[in-house]
Design a protein around this motif. Structure first.
Motif, PDB file in Angstrom:
ATOM      1  N   GLN A  84       0.825  -1.211   0.000  1.00  0.00           N
ATOM      2  CA  GLN A  84       0.000   0.000   0.000  1.00  0.00           C
ATOM      3  C   GLN A  84       0.857   1.258   0.000  1.00  0.00           C
ATOM      4  O   GLN A  84       0.533   2.236  -0.678  1.00  0.00           O
ATOM      5  N   LEU A  85       1.950   1.252   0.748  1.00  0.00           N
ATOM      6  CA  LEU A  85       2.816   2.423   0.788  1.00  0.00           C
ATOM      7  C   LEU A  85       3.502   2.662  -0.557  1.00  0.00           C
ATOM      8  O   LEU A  85       3.633   3.803  -0.995  1.00  0.00           O
ATOM      9  N   VAL A  86       3.935   1.592  -1.228  1.00  0.00           N
ATOM     10  CA  VAL A  86       4.556   1.727  -2.548  1.00  0.00           C
ATOM     11  C   VAL A  86       3.537   2.284  -3.537  1.00  0.00           C
ATOM     12  O   VAL A  86       3.832   3.190  -4.324  1.00  0.00           O
ATOM     13  N   SER A  87       2.326   1.766  -3.494  1.00  0.00           N
ATOM     14  CA  SER A  87       1.271   2.247  -4.393  1.00  0.00           C
ATOM     15  C   SER A  87       0.976   3.728  -4.160  1.00  0.00           C
ATOM     16  O   SER A  87       0.908   4.520  -5.110  1.00  0.00           O
ATOM     17  N   ALA A  88       0.810   4.112  -2.908  1.00  0.00           N
ATOM     18  CA  ALA A  88       0.527   5.516  -2.591  1.00  0.00           C
ATOM     19  C   ALA A  88       1.700   6.409  -2.978  1.00  0.00           C
ATOM     20  O   ALA A  88       1.505   7.509  -3.514  1.00  0.00           O
ATOM     21  N   SER A  89       2.914   5.933  -2.741  1.00  0.00           N
ATOM     22  CA  SER A  89       4.101   6.716  -3.089  1.00  0.00           C
ATOM     23  C   SER A  89       4.200   6.917  -4.600  1.00  0.00           C
ATOM     24  O   SER A  89       4.550   8.011  -5.059  1.00  0.00           O
ATOM     25  N   MET A  90       3.905   5.876  -5.370  1.00  0.00           N
ATOM     26  CA  MET A  90       3.957   6.005  -6.831  1.00  0.00           C
ATOM     27  C   MET A  90       2.950   7.028  -7.327  1.00  0.00           C
ATOM     28  O   MET A  90       3.266   7.879  -8.153  1.00  0.00           O
ATOM     29  N   LEU A  91       1.737   6.935  -6.820  1.00  0.00           N
ATOM     30  CA  LEU A  91       0.693   7.856  -7.281  1.00  0.00           C
ATOM     31  C   LEU A  91       1.013   9.289  -6.882  1.00  0.00           C
ATOM     32  O   LEU A  91       0.928  10.210  -7.689  1.00  0.00           O
TER      33      LEU A  91
END
Length: 177
Positions: A42-49
């Motif tokens: 979830q953190l990687v996804s949020a960071s990418m966006l």
């Protein structure tokens, strides 16, 4: 950030909780590596966006300064957005996991696209001095820049393809991008 139970690691934790309940126990604390994996995803996804969103915002300002044209800057942002959506869409379609190792590939791709577009705009500005027809200016700039763009894309693609030969699983996943 609110971490809800929607990642792959969280599905495993939910399965563990249900198995424990089926055996008549009341799970009080379930976690471990699966919980951490879900949070990391979830953190990687949020960071990418968020990171790519800020990158597009900053690049829009830079594009406005370089092109001195709102229309051209918007065209550049739309092109970069298509690059991002195609790349992440292909990753989703091919079920490539986007993790802390493979997520930076999107940033490398966007960085290369930004660099290429900046060089293209400078070429347009150079040709605009000698040619008045806008279409001919863009065609001449494209003809000048395509070899450099294709060459750098080939070098990067070859580098990622070499990563496919690695034994270390997370790094071998880079070869699919």
């Amino acid at each position: 950030m609110n971490l809800d139970d929607s990642g792959a690691g969280f599905e495993i934790v939910d399965d563990l909780r249900s198995i424990v309940r089926q055996q008549g126990f009341d799970p009080v604390l379930v976690g471990g590596i699966y919980q951490l994996q879900g949070q990391l995803a979830q953190l990687v996804s949020a960071s990418m966006l968020e990171g790519l969103g800020w990158l597009f915002g900053v690049f829009f300002v830079v594009a406005l300064l370089i092109t001195r044209s709102f229309r051209t800057a918007m065209a550049m942002i739309v092109s970069l957005s298509l690059c991002r959506f195609c790349m992440l869409g292909a990753a989703g379609f091919l079920k490539v996991p986007v993790d802390i190792i493979s997520a930076p590939a999107a940033n490398v791709c966007i960085g290369m696209a930004v660099d290429s577009m900046i060089h293209l705009v400078f070429a347009v500005r150079r040709y605009r001095r000698s040619e008045k027809d806008t279409w001919k200016v863009w065609v001449a700039a494209r003809d000048e820049q395509w070899r450099a763009v294709a060459g750098s894309a080939t070098i990067i693609a070859t580098g990622f393809a070499i990563s496919r030969c690695r034994i270390f699983r997370p790094l071998s996943g880079l070869g699919w991008w």
